[in-house]
Design a protein around this motif. Structure first.
Motif, mmCIF file in Angstrom:
data_model
loop_
_atom_site.group_PDB
_atom_site.id
_atom_site.type_symbol
_atom_site.label_atom_id
_atom_site.label_comp_id
_atom_site.label_asym_id
_atom_site.label_seq_id
_atom_site.Cartn_x
_atom_site.Cartn_y
_atom_site.Cartn_z
ATOM 1 N N CYS A 1 0.847 -1.197 0.000
ATOM 2 C CA CYS A 1 0.000 0.000 0.000
ATOM 3 C C CYS A 1 0.879 1.243 0.000
ATOM 4 C CB CYS A 1 -0.892 -0.030 1.243
ATOM 5 S SG CYS A 1 -2.063 1.320 1.313
ATOM 6 N N PHE A 2 0.575 2.173 -0.887
ATOM 7 C CA PHE A 2 1.314 3.424 -1.000
ATOM 8 C C PHE A 2 0.328 4.587 -0.993
ATOM 9 C CE2 PHE A 2 3.777 0.045 -2.835
ATOM 10 C CZ PHE A 2 5.022 0.236 -2.273
ATOM 11 N N PRO A 3 -0.274 4.876 0.171
ATOM 12 C CA PRO A 3 -1.298 5.919 0.239
ATOM 13 C C PRO A 3 -0.772 7.302 -0.155
ATOM 14 C CG PRO A 3 -0.673 5.212 2.435
ATOM 15 C CD PRO A 3 -0.001 4.281 1.464
ATOM 16 N N GLU A 4 0.512 7.548 0.080
ATOM 17 C CA GLU A 4 1.070 8.841 -0.301
ATOM 18 C C GLU A 4 1.127 9.006 -1.822
ATOM 19 O OE1 GLU A 4 4.376 5.879 -0.080
ATOM 20 O OE2 GLU A 4 2.717 6.366 1.229
ATOM 21 N N GLN A 5 1.110 7.887 -2.542
ATOM 22 C CA GLN A 5 1.099 7.923 -3.997
ATOM 23 C C GLN A 5 -0.287 7.610 -4.563
ATOM 24 O OE1 GLN A 5 4.182 5.266 -5.311
ATOM 25 N NE2 GLN A 5 5.798 6.528 -4.429
ATOM 26 N N GLY A 6 -1.206 7.155 -3.711
ATOM 27 C CA GLY A 6 -2.578 6.926 -4.134
ATOM 28 C C GLY A 6 -2.861 5.589 -4.789
ATOM 29 N N GLU B 1 -6.675 5.333 -5.760
ATOM 30 C CA GLU B 1 -7.637 5.927 -4.831
ATOM 31 C C GLU B 1 -8.856 6.499 -5.542
ATOM 32 O OE1 GLU B 1 -5.608 10.310 -4.187
ATOM 33 O OE2 GLU B 1 -5.463 8.841 -2.617
ATOM 34 N N SER C 1 -2.530 0.932 -4.451
ATOM 35 C CA SER C 1 -2.240 -0.286 -3.700
ATOM 36 C C SER C 1 -2.147 -1.457 -4.667
ATOM 37 C CB SER C 1 -3.351 -0.584 -2.683
ATOM 38 O OG SER C 1 -3.434 0.441 -1.729
#
Length: 66
Positions: free
Chosen positions: A24-29, A41, A31
């Motif tokens: 998961c890479f929420p800072e990049q939007g 996202e 998964s």
């Protein structure tokens, strides 16, 4: 091959988004799912074979109430 019990849906399945998140890479939007699908996202998807699925979010809940 999915190591989970019950196996995750394949990338070709209609419920492919139900596969487990393995990175998961929420800072990049985005998964990465167990089935190789990358979900963004905005609900867009990138399938393992390079095909794309356009974002498919429904209307905002507050818009439905108006």
């Amino acid at each position: 091959m999915c190591p989970h019990q019950t196996p995750c849906p394949s990338a070709e399945a209609t419920d492919r988004e139900a596969a487990r998140v393995v990175a998961c890479f929420p800072e990049q939007g985005w998964s990465l799912l167990c089935n190789g699908v990358i979900i963004f996202e905005d609900t867009g998807e990138l399938l393992p074979d390079g095909r794309t699925i356009a974002p498919h979010r429904g209307p905002a809940r507050h818009a439905l109430a108006a």
